[in-house]
Design a protein around this motif. Structure first.
Motif, PDB file in Angstrom:
ATOM      1  N   UNK A 177     -40.714 -59.833 -74.252  1.00 26.39           N
ATOM      2  CA  UNK A 177     -40.665 -61.276 -74.022  1.00 26.39           C
ATOM      3  C   UNK A 177     -39.213 -61.734 -74.026  1.00 26.39           C
ATOM      4  N   UNK A 178     -38.999 -62.958 -73.517  1.00 21.31           N
ATOM      5  CA  UNK A 178     -37.668 -63.549 -73.490  1.00 21.31           C
ATOM      6  C   UNK A 178     -37.555 -64.590 -74.594  1.00 21.31           C
ATOM      7  N   UNK A 179     -36.445 -64.602 -75.305  1.00 17.33           N
ATOM      8  CA  UNK A 179     -36.228 -65.589 -76.354  1.00 17.33           C
ATOM      9  C   UNK A 179     -35.986 -66.950 -75.703  1.00 17.33           C
ATOM     10  N   UNK A 220     -38.190 -68.388 -84.187  1.00 17.82           N
ATOM     11  CA  UNK A 220     -37.872 -67.927 -82.833  1.00 17.82           C
ATOM     12  C   UNK A 220     -39.093 -68.152 -81.956  1.00 17.82           C
ATOM     13  N   UNK A 221     -38.885 -68.801 -80.824  1.00 18.30           N
ATOM     14  CA  UNK A 221     -39.961 -68.981 -79.852  1.00 18.30           C
ATOM     15  C   UNK A 221     -39.689 -68.053 -78.685  1.00 18.30           C
ATOM     16  N   UNK A 222     -40.673 -67.214 -78.357  1.00 19.84           N
ATOM     17  CA  UNK A 222     -40.519 -66.282 -77.242  1.00 19.84           C
ATOM     18  C   UNK A 222     -41.480 -66.675 -76.128  1.00 19.84           C
ATOM     19  N   UNK A 223     -41.151 -66.247 -74.920  1.00 22.69           N
ATOM     20  CA  UNK A 223     -41.916 -66.685 -73.749  1.00 22.69           C
ATOM     21  C   UNK A 223     -42.073 -65.552 -72.750  1.00 22.69           C
ATOM     22  N   UNK A 224     -43.119 -65.672 -71.913  1.00 15.80           N
ATOM     23  CA  UNK A 224     -43.268 -64.736 -70.792  1.00 15.80           C
ATOM     24  C   UNK A 224     -42.703 -65.358 -69.520  1.00 15.80           C
ATOM     25  N   UNK A 225     -41.898 -66.386 -69.673  1.00 16.13           N
ATOM     26  CA  UNK A 225     -41.202 -67.028 -68.547  1.00 16.13           C
ATOM     27  C   UNK A 225     -39.862 -66.324 -68.351  1.00 16.13           C
ATOM     28  N   UNK A 226     -39.553 -65.957 -67.117  1.00 13.29           N
ATOM     29  CA  UNK A 226     -38.293 -65.238 -66.879  1.00 13.29           C
ATOM     30  C   UNK A 226     -37.101 -66.185 -66.785  1.00 13.29           C
ATOM     31  N   UNK A 227     -37.369 -67.480 -66.913  1.00  8.72           N
ATOM     32  CA  UNK A 227     -36.268 -68.438 -66.928  1.00  8.72           C
ATOM     33  C   UNK A 227     -35.802 -68.867 -65.555  1.00  8.72           C
ATOM     34  N   UNK A 228     -36.512 -68.433 -64.488  1.00  2.00           N
ATOM     35  CA  UNK A 228     -36.070 -68.791 -63.131  1.00  2.00           C
ATOM     36  C   UNK A 228     -37.109 -69.695 -62.481  1.00  2.00           C
ATOM     37  N   UNK A 229     -36.951 -70.979 -62.629  1.00  3.21           N
ATOM     38  CA  UNK A 229     -37.785 -71.982 -61.949  1.00  3.21           C
ATOM     39  C   UNK A 229     -39.268 -71.798 -62.244  1.00  3.21           C
ATOM     40  N   UNK A 230     -39.568 -71.380 -63.481  1.00  4.78           N
ATOM     41  CA  UNK A 230     -40.968 -71.281 -63.888  1.00  4.78           C
ATOM     42  C   UNK A 230     -41.697 -70.078 -63.368  1.00  4.78           C
ATOM     43  N   UNK A 231     -40.992 -69.133 -62.694  1.00  2.00           N
ATOM     44  CA  UNK A 231     -41.675 -67.920 -62.241  1.00  2.00           C
ATOM     45  C   UNK A 231     -41.938 -67.018 -63.433  1.00  2.00           C
ATOM     46  N   UNK A 232     -43.019 -66.266 -63.408  1.00  6.15           N
ATOM     47  CA  UNK A 232     -43.295 -65.308 -64.463  1.00  6.15           C
ATOM     48  C   UNK A 232     -43.364 -63.927 -63.846  1.00  6.15           C
ATOM     49  N   UNK A 233     -42.676 -62.968 -64.438  1.00  9.60           N
ATOM     50  CA  UNK A 233     -42.676 -61.605 -63.916  1.00  9.60           C
ATOM     51  C   UNK A 233     -43.688 -60.780 -64.685  1.00  9.60           C
ATOM     52  N   UNK A 234     -44.613 -60.175 -63.970  1.00  5.88           N
ATOM     53  CA  UNK A 234     -45.598 -59.297 -64.585  1.00  5.88           C
ATOM     54  C   UNK A 234     -45.622 -58.017 -63.777  1.00  5.88           C
ATOM     55  N   UNK A 235     -45.122 -56.928 -64.359  1.00  3.20           N
ATOM     56  CA  UNK A 235     -45.093 -55.664 -63.637  1.00  3.20           C
ATOM     57  C   UNK A 235     -44.240 -55.728 -62.394  1.00  3.20           C
TER      58      UNK A 235
END
Length: 757
Positions: A63-65, A83-98
């Motif tokens: 995950x990303x901090x 610490x709050x972690x996220x599955x957001x890659x930080x780029x305009x709300x896109x989420x990377x999965x695999x």
């Protein structure tokens, strides 16, 4: 360097690290740790979907901090770093999965609190990716991790020094089966140390060179390195393919060798006679055998006539008539001057077999007469019951009848395995519900015969072909897949009380309707009493997770349900009785006799009625807290109704809400009565160890990489190779590496898969 498989781990990684591995993983040897393979692999660009994390389980995720803040504790000295972690890659709300972009998905977040954690404060900075390991919890609707450990991927110590950023980004991250105190990356660090100190080229390879060349397998040393330290996904995939086949070959060779050894033993041939008890039995049968029963009967008759032991598995649907087929085999042995022993898992089932076999034999059953075997007068056979709780006088007589040869058929429980039990001439062992017994118990009974006896194993739990090849590979298999004429269909319904609480009263009104129509009802509970701690009588099927439900509600128990139903208006005046494994044997027998005689209309019981109980007038079964039972158990239980030509109904009652994972089992059982379809579903839903026998309580599977549903082609190829190898070299004298691998892999502690076979 010495790569002896049994070399103590501390000789290669040091006493301290070896001690940690032994404490948390139970591994003490070099080979044990080399074969501790990653469970899966994660790509560094992959972010774990937080919304899909399983609750109350240990997980490893990337995950990303998102944010980090530190505050002072109010009640005592020290600080808390949130610490709050996220599955957001930080780029305009896109989420990377695999590695794939998904647009429009709402990122998942998860909060972690660290107490007095300088490392977390300094390393878990916003924007950094990290591996986290801990137990997923939920508090007031928010997800969290309990006591987590972490590793920042930006400064990965395992790949430090790499000067190729693209190569580094592509390297998969192995994820090992971990514990709360020993996260995956610490296991990886120890294994990396081991790989540096062991001469992998000296590790013996159990796969014959000709097979390895045919399959284009990686060399063993290369496979070990790539399964633990892959640079690309293709690396670990090729390595796992090699180890998967290797595992299958070791298992199948063990089974083939056992099968060969059994076939080489000399048994007494029990050939059919034309004027014995079996011929008289067949003449008096009030029904015609199904085509399947007749075909299997011929197969068994031929096997019993051989002078080497028959070792056969007979599987069939609930109610397919296995007992009649087994009885005919027993009578053939009795006709030939031998004895047959039927081993049953519970006293209730043993008594049921005793009563039903005597009833089926009718005038051919001879009780209490002194003399030789029934086969000597060609007209009758004595059937004897032997259980642990029999009165001393009856038990003494049963022991005498078995030892003298007076008894032709001896039916019993684990009591048959006792040292003081002996037989005059044991010719056939019939094991009912094989999954309740191990190879050790089967062999203990075999040892009581003058010569190796014939063996017939019966199971009413249908087994997928790949499971049969892996678990029962030392036995020939016969299948009964058609029901006798007159067996009515069973309709099964899921009764969800969470969404329909009003149905609770309707259940008992439905039971009353069935009883008023002249029929009888079973009610099955997961517990015996309200204070039950799960300590069931030995031999009684033990329900899973007895106790409180997730929501704190007490599960249904026999004593509480009986008390409730005695005051239930719908059932006023209806004779009912409890039945469970802790009752006095005489009381149990009397209760079953009254239910069979229809003086008891409603029976409230535990799973002691799961197998073998045969009451033709019973048409309705109500299974309370049905989610507490497994698929095969539910399938077995409902097979107790619809046995007398009358349509049967089974109600699976649950208080779990819609969408709960455990309701999937109930939906599967309600959707089909095909046991083979259900066995496939069972294997998908349950941990493989439960079915393959990694432990009686259902622990981690003995299999490392092999999955019997997914890898049937691998199992079939390995089985073919193993049979060819053993046929040409029964003692494996020319395949010492394979023989040694079998001995190491199947030591007494790990011979679990054979214990079901």
């Amino acid at each position: 360097m010495n790569a002896e498989p049994g070399l103590p781990l501390e000789r290669r990684i040091g006493k301290r690290s070896a001690g940690v591995i032994e404490k948390h993983l139970g591994i003490t040897t070099v080979e044990g740790l080399l074969n501790y393979f990653p469970r899966r692999y994660m790509a560094r660009g992959e972010l774990t979907p937080i919304s899909e994390l399983p609750r109350d389980e240990e997980v490893t995720l990337i995950a990303r901090v998102l944010s980090s803040s530190t505050r002072s504790m109010q009640a005592r000295k020290g600080t808390i770093t949130d610490v709050v972690i996220s599955d957001d890659d930080g780029r305009s709300g896109l989420r990377l999965v695999g590695g794939t972009d998904f647009h429009g998905k709402v990122p998942g977040t998860l909060k972690i609190s660290f107490f007095n954690a300088y490392r977390a404060k300094s390393e878990l900075l916003p924007g950094r990716r990290a591996l986290f390991s801990g137990k997923v919890t939920s508090f007031k609707g928010a997800l969290g991790l309990t006591n987590p450990d972490f590793q920042v991927l930006d400064s990965d110590p395992f790949t430090a020094g790499s000067d190729d950023p693209e190569k580094l980004a592509a390297m998969p991250i192995p994820v090992y089966p971990a514990t709360a105190k020993l996260p995956s990356w610490k296991i990886q660090k120890v294994i990396s140390t081991l790989l540096e100190t062991v001469d992998l080229g000296a590790v013996p390879d159990p796969v014959p060179a000709s097979v390895a060349a045919r399959e284009d397998f990686l060399p063993l040393a290369t496979a070990y390195r790539l399964v633990h330290e892959p640079e690309t996904a293709a690396d670990w995939q090729r390595a796992r393919h090699r180890f998967r086949y290797q595992e299958a070959l070791v298992l199948q060779s063990a089974l083939a060798r056992r099968r060969s050894q059994l076939a080489a033993e000399e048994a007494t041939a029990r050939r059919p006679v034309t004027d014995g008890v079996l011929a008289a039995f067949d003449r008096n049968l009030p029904f015609t055998l199904t085509d399947g029963q007749a075909a299997v009967g011929k197969t068994l008759a031929a096997g019993l006539a051989e002078n080497h032991p028959m070792n056969r598995l007979l599987q069939g649907e609930v109610g397919s008539g296995k007992t009649v087929v087994a009885l005919r085999a027993m009578l053939q042995v009795v006709d030939a001057g031998g004895q047959a022993a039927l081993l049953a898992p519970t006293e209730v089932l043993a008594a049921q077999h005793y009563d039903s076999i005597r009833r089926t034999l009718g005038p051919l059953s001879r009780d209490g007469l002194l003399g030789a075997l029934g086969s000597q007068d060609g007209e009758s056979v004595q059937v004897t019951l032997l259980t642990g709780s029999m009165p001393a006088a009856a038990r003494k007589q049963a022991l005498l009848d078995a030892a003298s040869g007076t008894a032709g058929i001896i039916i019993g429980t684990h009591a048959l395995l006792s040292d003081n039990v002996s037989f005059y001439d044991l010719g056939l062992i019939v094991v009912d519900e094989q999954h309740r017994f191990g190879v050790e118990q089967r062999d203990a009974l075999r040892a009581k015969a003058r010569k190796p006896p014939h063996l017939l194993v019966m199971t009413a739990t249908p087994i997928p072909r790949t499971v049969a090849m892996t678990v029962f590979g030392d036995l020939e298999t016969s299948t009964l897949d058609e029901l006798p004429k007159g067996r009515a269909p069973i309709s099964t319904h899921l009764v969800g009380l969470a969404e329909n609480p009003g149905w609770a009263g309707r259940i008992w009104a439905r039971a009353r309707e069935e009883i008023d129509a002249g029929h009888q009802v079973y009610v099955v509970c997961p517990k015996i009493g309200t204070d039950d701690d799960g300590d069931f009588t030995p031999g009684e099927a033990e329900p899973a997770d007895v106790g409180l439900e997730d929501n704190g509600r007490e599960l249904a128990s026999v004593t509480a349900v009986v008390e409730h139903l005695q005051d239930e208006p719908s059932l006023a005046g209806i004779p009912l009785a409890p039945l469970h494994g802790r009752q006095d044997p005489d009381l149990k027998s009397d209760t079953m006799a009254r239910f069979l005689a229809n003086t008891v209309k409603l029976l409230v019981s535990t799973t002691v009625i799961e197998v073998g109980v045969d009451v033709h007038n019973a048409t309705l079964m109500v299974i309370l807290d049905a989610d507490r039972f497994g698929i095969s158990q539910l399938h077995q239980l409902r097979g107790r109704v619809g046995r007398g030509g009358l349509p049967g109904t089974c109600l699976l009652v649950t208080s779990l809400e819609r969408g709960h994972p455990s309701r999937r089992r109930l939906e599967a059982v309600a959707s089909t009565t095909d046991g083979f379809v259900l066995s496939q579903e069972d294997l998908k839903l349950r941990r493989e160890g439960d079915i393959l026998g990694a432990s009686q309580s259902g622990g981690r599977s003995t299999l490392r990489l092999l999955r019997v549903l997914e890898h049937g082609d691998v199992i079939a190829q390995a089985r073919s190779d193993a049979q060819e190898i053993v046929a040409a070299d029964p003692a494996l004298d020319a395949h010492t590496e394979l023989a040694d691998a079998i001995d190491r892999y199947l030591n007494p502690e790990k011979e679990a898969f054979l214990e079901r076979g």
